[in-house]
Every structure is written in C-alpha cells, then in structure tokens.
Design a protein around this motif. Structure first.
Motif, mmCIF file in Angstrom:
data_model
loop_
_atom_site.group_PDB
_atom_site.id
_atom_site.type_symbol
_atom_site.label_atom_id
_atom_site.label_comp_id
_atom_site.label_asym_id
_atom_site.label_seq_id
_atom_site.Cartn_x
_atom_site.Cartn_y
_atom_site.Cartn_z
ATOM 1 N N GLY A 84 0.334 -1.478 0.507
ATOM 2 C CA GLY A 84 -0.067 0.548 0.108
ATOM 3 C C GLY A 84 0.917 1.063 0.244
ATOM 4 N N TRP A 85 -0.164 2.318 0.627
ATOM 5 C CA TRP A 85 0.808 3.512 0.294
ATOM 6 C C TRP A 85 1.483 4.297 1.398
ATOM 7 C CZ3 TRP A 85 3.705 3.614 -4.015
ATOM 8 C CH2 TRP A 85 3.305 3.503 -5.177
ATOM 9 N N TYR A 86 0.409 3.626 3.083
ATOM 10 C CA TYR A 86 0.463 4.053 4.141
ATOM 11 C C TYR A 86 -0.253 5.672 3.743
ATOM 12 C CZ TYR A 86 4.217 0.993 3.995
ATOM 13 O OH TYR A 86 5.364 -0.087 3.658
ATOM 14 N N SER A 87 -1.624 5.687 3.717
ATOM 15 C CA SER A 87 -2.081 6.794 3.336
ATOM 16 C C SER A 87 -3.330 6.531 3.436
ATOM 17 C CB SER A 87 -1.627 7.712 1.808
ATOM 18 O OG SER A 87 -2.197 9.252 2.214
ATOM 19 N N TRP A 88 -4.507 7.325 2.869
ATOM 20 C CA TRP A 88 -5.506 7.372 3.300
ATOM 21 C C TRP A 88 -6.309 5.896 2.459
ATOM 22 C CZ3 TRP A 88 -7.968 9.302 6.442
ATOM 23 C CH2 TRP A 88 -7.403 10.730 7.164
ATOM 24 N N ASP A 89 -6.295 4.735 2.679
ATOM 25 C CA ASP A 89 -6.678 3.721 2.147
ATOM 26 C C ASP A 89 -7.623 3.567 1.395
ATOM 27 O OD1 ASP A 89 -3.568 2.694 2.371
ATOM 28 O OD2 ASP A 89 -4.579 1.936 4.930
ATOM 29 N N ARG A 90 -9.137 4.614 1.995
ATOM 30 C CA ARG A 90 -9.330 4.256 0.540
ATOM 31 C C ARG A 90 -9.866 5.625 -0.288
ATOM 32 N NH1 ARG A 90 -14.246 2.311 3.169
ATOM 33 N NH2 ARG A 90 -14.167 1.807 5.326
ATOM 34 N N LEU A 91 -8.818 6.140 -0.507
ATOM 35 C CA LEU A 91 -8.719 6.638 -1.494
ATOM 36 C C LEU A 91 -7.251 6.375 -2.598
ATOM 37 C CD1 LEU A 91 -9.115 10.640 0.645
ATOM 38 C CD2 LEU A 91 -10.146 9.031 -1.080
ATOM 39 N N ASP A 92 -6.260 6.058 -1.663
ATOM 40 C CA ASP A 92 -4.998 5.524 -3.340
ATOM 41 C C ASP A 92 -4.875 3.712 -2.919
ATOM 42 O OD1 ASP A 92 -3.972 4.866 -0.913
ATOM 43 O OD2 ASP A 92 -2.866 6.428 -0.825
ATOM 44 N N ASN A 93 -5.754 3.113 -2.285
ATOM 45 C CA ASN A 93 -5.615 1.371 -1.740
ATOM 46 C C ASN A 93 -6.647 0.639 -2.080
ATOM 47 O OD1 ASN A 93 -3.222 -0.474 -2.383
ATOM 48 N ND2 ASN A 93 -3.469 -0.384 0.252
ATOM 49 N N GLY A 94 -7.477 1.389 -2.646
ATOM 50 C CA GLY A 94 -8.737 0.073 -2.944
ATOM 51 C C GLY A 94 -9.597 0.227 -1.860
ATOM 52 N N GLY A 95 -9.377 0.466 -0.806
ATOM 53 C CA GLY A 95 -9.867 0.553 0.930
ATOM 54 C C GLY A 95 -9.306 -0.428 1.933
ATOM 55 N N ARG A 96 -8.282 -1.215 1.058
ATOM 56 C CA ARG A 96 -7.442 -2.283 1.470
ATOM 57 C C ARG A 96 -6.386 -1.261 2.233
ATOM 58 N NH1 ARG A 96 -5.061 -5.106 -4.010
ATOM 59 N NH2 ARG A 96 -7.808 -5.556 -4.554
ATOM 60 N N PRO A 97 -6.445 -2.047 3.964
ATOM 61 C CA PRO A 97 -5.075 -1.297 4.468
ATOM 62 C C PRO A 97 -3.989 -1.613 4.271
ATOM 63 C CG PRO A 97 -7.162 -2.641 5.858
ATOM 64 C CD PRO A 97 -6.858 -3.314 4.268
ATOM 65 N N SER A 98 -3.314 -0.758 4.385
ATOM 66 C CA SER A 98 -1.100 -0.806 4.098
ATOM 67 C C SER A 98 -1.126 -1.109 5.173
ATOM 68 C CB SER A 98 -0.679 0.608 4.252
ATOM 69 O OG SER A 98 -1.601 1.450 2.567
ATOM 70 N N ALA A 99 0.036 -2.162 4.774
ATOM 71 C CA ALA A 99 0.918 -3.007 5.597
ATOM 72 C C ALA A 99 1.410 -2.903 6.786
ATOM 73 C CB ALA A 99 2.025 -3.696 4.763
ATOM 74 N N ARG A 100 1.407 -3.128 8.101
ATOM 75 C CA ARG A 100 1.520 -2.649 8.790
ATOM 76 C C ARG A 100 3.209 -3.636 9.447
ATOM 77 N NH1 ARG A 100 -1.422 0.165 12.206
ATOM 78 N NH2 ARG A 100 -3.636 1.429 11.117
ATOM 79 N N HIS A 101 3.682 -4.092 8.697
ATOM 80 C CA HIS A 101 4.918 -4.699 9.340
ATOM 81 C C HIS A 101 5.302 -5.124 8.163
ATOM 82 C CE1 HIS A 101 1.478 -8.085 8.375
ATOM 83 N NE2 HIS A 101 2.508 -9.060 7.948
ATOM 84 N N ILE A 102 6.626 -5.511 7.939
ATOM 85 C CA ILE A 102 7.658 -5.508 6.921
ATOM 86 C C ILE A 102 6.992 -7.081 6.476
ATOM 87 C CG2 ILE A 102 10.054 -6.018 5.976
ATOM 88 C CD1 ILE A 102 9.636 -3.048 6.945
ATOM 89 N N VAL A 103 6.652 -7.351 4.770
ATOM 90 C CA VAL A 103 6.877 -8.839 4.466
ATOM 91 C C VAL A 103 8.163 -8.341 3.441
ATOM 92 C CG1 VAL A 103 5.438 -9.516 1.887
ATOM 93 C CG2 VAL A 103 4.426 -7.959 4.276
ATOM 94 N N PRO A 104 8.633 -10.105 3.791
ATOM 95 C CA PRO A 104 9.999 -10.496 3.052
ATOM 96 C C PRO A 104 9.947 -10.520 1.086
ATOM 97 C CG PRO A 104 9.561 -11.432 4.654
ATOM 98 C CD PRO A 104 8.303 -10.632 4.522
ATOM 99 N N GLU A 105 8.815 -10.923 0.797
ATOM 100 C CA GLU A 105 8.664 -11.038 -0.683
ATOM 101 C C GLU A 105 8.384 -9.624 -1.200
ATOM 102 O OE1 GLU A 105 5.019 -12.655 1.406
ATOM 103 O OE2 GLU A 105 6.353 -12.889 1.583
ATOM 104 N N TRP A 106 7.874 -8.865 -0.532
ATOM 105 C CA TRP A 106 7.899 -7.554 -1.187
ATOM 106 C C TRP A 106 9.131 -7.051 -1.099
ATOM 107 C CZ3 TRP A 106 2.577 -6.475 2.047
ATOM 108 C CH2 TRP A 106 1.972 -6.774 1.505
ATOM 109 N N GLN A 107 10.129 -7.148 -0.211
ATOM 110 C CA GLN A 107 11.849 -6.494 -0.974
ATOM 111 C C GLN A 107 12.355 -6.261 -1.364
ATOM 112 O OE1 GLN A 107 12.353 -4.386 2.222
ATOM 113 N NE2 GLN A 107 9.536 -4.246 2.444
ATOM 114 N N HIS A 108 12.141 -6.235 -3.339
ATOM 115 C CA HIS A 108 12.806 -6.609 -4.053
ATOM 116 C C HIS A 108 12.657 -5.709 -5.022
ATOM 117 C CE1 HIS A 108 14.666 -10.084 -2.272
ATOM 118 N NE2 HIS A 108 13.343 -11.216 -2.216
ATOM 119 N N LEU A 109 12.430 -4.748 -5.186
ATOM 120 C CA LEU A 109 13.008 -3.355 -5.973
ATOM 121 C C LEU A 109 14.031 -3.387 -7.274
ATOM 122 C CD1 LEU A 109 11.216 -0.388 -4.895
ATOM 123 C CD2 LEU A 109 10.155 -1.788 -5.851
ATOM 124 N N GLU A 110 13.742 -2.984 -8.401
ATOM 125 C CA GLU A 110 14.843 -2.833 -9.198
ATOM 126 C C GLU A 110 14.581 -1.870 -10.140
ATOM 127 O OE1 GLU A 110 14.225 -6.299 -12.368
ATOM 128 O OE2 GLU A 110 15.618 -8.208 -10.454
#
Length: 225
Positions: A84-110
């Motif tokens: 997610g984006w850690y902002s107003w989730d209803r506006l920028d994340n389809g109403g889904r709550p942004s993560a509240r912990h670190i998720v290992p599989e999302w720790q890879h950017l290129e």
C-alpha cells in the motif's frame, strides 16, 4: 421594482479573485513546501532531471524516529497489491489497509519495475531511480482524460498527458533518525486545462495524502525501530 445594481452581481467574482490572489501569495507556497527547509526546497535531488521543464514542483519533508535502514523497507514495499501507500487507504489503495509489518517477498525492487497505483493494475508507477536506503524515485506517465499509462520514451507524448515523478530521499540524522524529503515534479498538457486543476485540486490533494503518509510511516517505524 428596484433594479439590481451591476456591482452586486460582480461582487462574488471579486471575492473569488481576491481569495485566489491571497491563496497564491500566502497559502500555496506553504502547501508546496510543507515541512521542508529553504535549503531542501531549493536544492536539486536525484530524478529531478527526468522532468527538466516541469510546470510544477513541491518539496515536503519530515523527520522519522528511525535510521534509514529501518525506514527503507517500508518504502521498498509500497504499491497497490503490495504494502500500500500508507496514506488514506480508501482513496489510494482501494480500501485495503496498508501493511503494518515488513513483508519479505515485497523487499525486492529493480529499476524499471512497475508498482501498481490502482488495485486493478490498470495504472502504475515505474521505478525510475533506485539507490538502496537513500533514494527511490517513481515516475508516472498517463494520458488524459483516460488516466491510462504511456511509457514509450522513444515516441512523442500524447497531446493531453501528465508526466510526473514522486521521489523519496533519505539522509541520516543525529540520534538514529531519518530526514525524509519527498520531491514531486510534473509536466502536463494542455496547460490551460491542467494548470487550474493543479492549483485548485492536485496540489492540495497531494498535501493531504503526503502528510497522512508521513504520519503513518512515523507510527510504523516507531514500532519497528
């Protein structure tokens, strides 16, 4: 029956004009530089050159109570269908709550990777500049009015479009803290249409969303620091 004086009909327009002048002179500069020092607002950051002839630019900043190596994982997992984006989730994340912990599989950017800006995956940011624990610049190129992406840099842009960057810049601060500076730059066409929208809607909206992200990042890194 008394006739309405022409001055009475023009009064609302006069009030609106004065309000716009006051907003442009006093409030808008603060909207565009919320939390940033003069040095931060005036300096160049990595990724700025991607939009060399920007029509608009904002610089916002905050100090987070954790070092850059603790802040970076939260930024690295941003994106719809990710952290997610850690902002107003209803506006920028389809109403889904942004993560509240670190998720290992999302720790890879290129560089060049797409991060969805909509849960549907129909629009995205492209990772344009990436320097671990220092800089993450996301670029969005969308056609207007559809909002559909275009990212063929070898072709002329469409007649109506927005080309923008959203950059996150970290530097260590004394006491194990992080100074997070967020630089946004954009170029859009046709300017007679996009400029009023920028000033009256997009700039205030960015302030609302960005300050909310700062607040939520501060809460998350405070727990994990």
């Amino acid at each position: 029956m008394s006739e309405q004086r022409p001055e009475a009909g023009r009064r609302p327009f006069g009030v609106a004009a004065v309000s716009l002048v006051l907003y442009g002179a006093f409030l808008r500069p603060r909207v565009l530089t919320w939390g940033a020092t003069h040095e931060e607002a005036d300096r160049d950051f990595p990724g700025d050159a991607l939009i060399p002839d920007a029509d608009g630019c904002s610089t916002m900043a905050t100090t987070l109570p954790a070092p850059p190596d603790a802040v970076w994982p939260w930024l690295q997992q941003m994106g719809c269908n990710r952290g997610g984006w850690y902002s107003w989730d209803r506006l920028d994340n389809g109403g889904r709550p942004s993560a509240r912990h670190i998720v290992p599989e999302w720790q890879h950017l290129e560089q060049g990777q797409h991060l969805h800006s909509l849960p549907s995956g129909d629009a995205w940011f492209t990772v344009a500049v990436l320097e671990s624990e220092r800089t993450l610049v996301l670029r969005s190129q969308t056609k207007l009015p559809s909002g559909r992406p275009f990212d063929r840099l070898d072709e002329p842009p469409p007649r109506a479009y927005v080309d923008s960057i959203w950059g996150f810049h970290l530097r260590p601060e004394p006491g194990g803290r992080t100074r997070l500076v967020v630089r946004a730059r954009a170029r859009s066409r046709p300017r007679p249409v996009t400029r009023p929208m920028d000033v009256l809607f997009w700039e205030p909206a960015h302030l609302i969303m960005q300050t909310r992200q700062f607040h939520n990042l501060r809460a998350r890194v405070s727990v994990t620091a």
